[in-house]
Design a protein around this motif. Structure first.
Motif: not given
Length: 358
Positions: A129-143
């Motif tokens: 992706t080109g926009v979403t911050a890594a912090e937001d991506l990290a909050r999306t995933v669990t296992a």
């Protein structure tokens, strides 16, 4: 010591039955709606619940499918990445499921696309992706193991394999300097428009400063207006080169220059980045060609390592006496691994020496 959250806790948090939670984790979400699946995983994330992948059979159930979230497949860089990721996954016996977000979105579509991939219960997911911050991506995933691919990333918990855009920006600045340019325009866009564009141009401008080149920032957006602003600034400020953050912007600038009778490179030079569009060699665009195939192969190989590590971590948690397995998105001891691969400079006729008047 506070007890570890259980399936019952997740069920209460999600507002569903324990049997639904059990089906999500033990049966890979079979006979569970997509909404309920996402709700349960969101509740598990809030509570810090980490399920034992070996006991549930999730690692085996997830099979050979990997997910890929792309920014915009109409962009040649993302289109080539899409093709090369499929090729690399197939070479390892994997199937790749892809979701594409909208080029000019604010990141919401990217997060929604990532949720859709996780809802399909892939073994691991790549975020190109080109926009979403890594912090937001990290909050999306669990296992689900996740890796950022093809874009800048330094998040301590998210692995990445990306293009060396810092080096690319420096290379282009040095190529501009080698032609004798001393005053240039740099088309820039907000960070939230493209983290790749931002890193490229910041690196280029910083290297220009080191080389004694004045780089005048020109607002890129909207693109059709930004290229006109750059041409006008070149005329008014005696700038001899216009640095574009991506090839499709450089092509738009060539169109605008042709419509205004501005000769490239006799009156002003221009350069781009990506080097992947069809016909760029015929146009003679000076650019940086991204190492897309190399990045794709390295990313898929590293994902295999992460999946093996996740399974071993689950086995360790099962053997430990009463200790809950820890949530891991990268290697245990040293933090997430960030690999950057450089492309190569492609000389072209659009980058020439400054005109005599300069």
């Amino acid at each position: 010591m506070a007890r570890s959250p259980t399936m019952e806790d997740v069920a209460r948090e999600a507002g569903v039955s324990r049997s639904t939670v059990s089906r999500v984790f033990h049966n890979g979400g079979e006979r569970v709606s997509a909404d309920a699946l996402l709700t349960v995983h969101a509740a598990a994330k809030r509570l810090g619940y980490v399920h034992n992948l070996v006991a549930s059979g999730l690692a085996a159930r997830s099979g050979r499918e990997l997910g890929l979230l792309l920014r915009d497949a109409t962009n040649p860089a993302y289109g080539h990445l899409h093709a090369e990721m499929h090729r690399a996954a197939q070479a390892r016996g994997r199937t790749l499921i892809s979701v594409t977000a909208f080029r000019h979105g604010d990141g919401t579509a990217e997060v929604e696309g990532l949720n859709r991939l996780i809802g399909q219960r892939v073994a691991g997911v790549f975020a190109g992706t080109g926009v979403t911050a890594a912090e937001d991506l990290a909050r999306t995933v669990t296992a689900t193991p996740m890796m950022i691919v093809g874009r800048p990333n330094e998040h301590p918990q998210i692995e990445s394999v990306s293009y060396d855009e810092r080096t690319h920006g420096r290379w282009m600045a040095e190529a501009i300097a080698a032609q004798g340019h001393r005053r240039i325009a740099a088309l820039t866009a907000p960070l939230l428009y493209s983290r790749v564009f931002d890193l490229r141009m910041r690196s280029l401008v910083a290297r220009c400063r080191e080389l004694g080149i004045a780089a005048l920032p020109v607002e890129l957006l909207p693109v059709e207006h930004g290229v006109i602003r750059a041409l006008e600034a070149a005329r008014e400020e005696s700038l001899t080169c216009i640095a574009c953050p991506v090839d499709y912007v450089a092509l738009e600038l060539l169109r605008a220059a042709g419509a205004r009778g501005v000769r490239i490179p006799e009156e002003v030079s221009t350069v781009g980045f990506d080097g992947l569009g069809d016909g760029l060699d015929l146009l003679g665009l000076a650019t940086i060609r991204l190492p897309v195939a190399e990045v794709a192969r390295a990313a898929v190989a590293r994902m295999e390592d992460l999946l093996v590590a996740a399974q071993h971590g689950a086995e360790d948690g099962e053997r430990s006496s009463g200790a809950a397995p820890r949530r891991r998105t990268g290697p245990e001891a040293s933090g997430a691994r960030h690999t950057v691969l450089p492309g190569r400079l492609v000389p072209g006729r659009t980058l020439g020496p400054p005109p005599p008047r300069a």
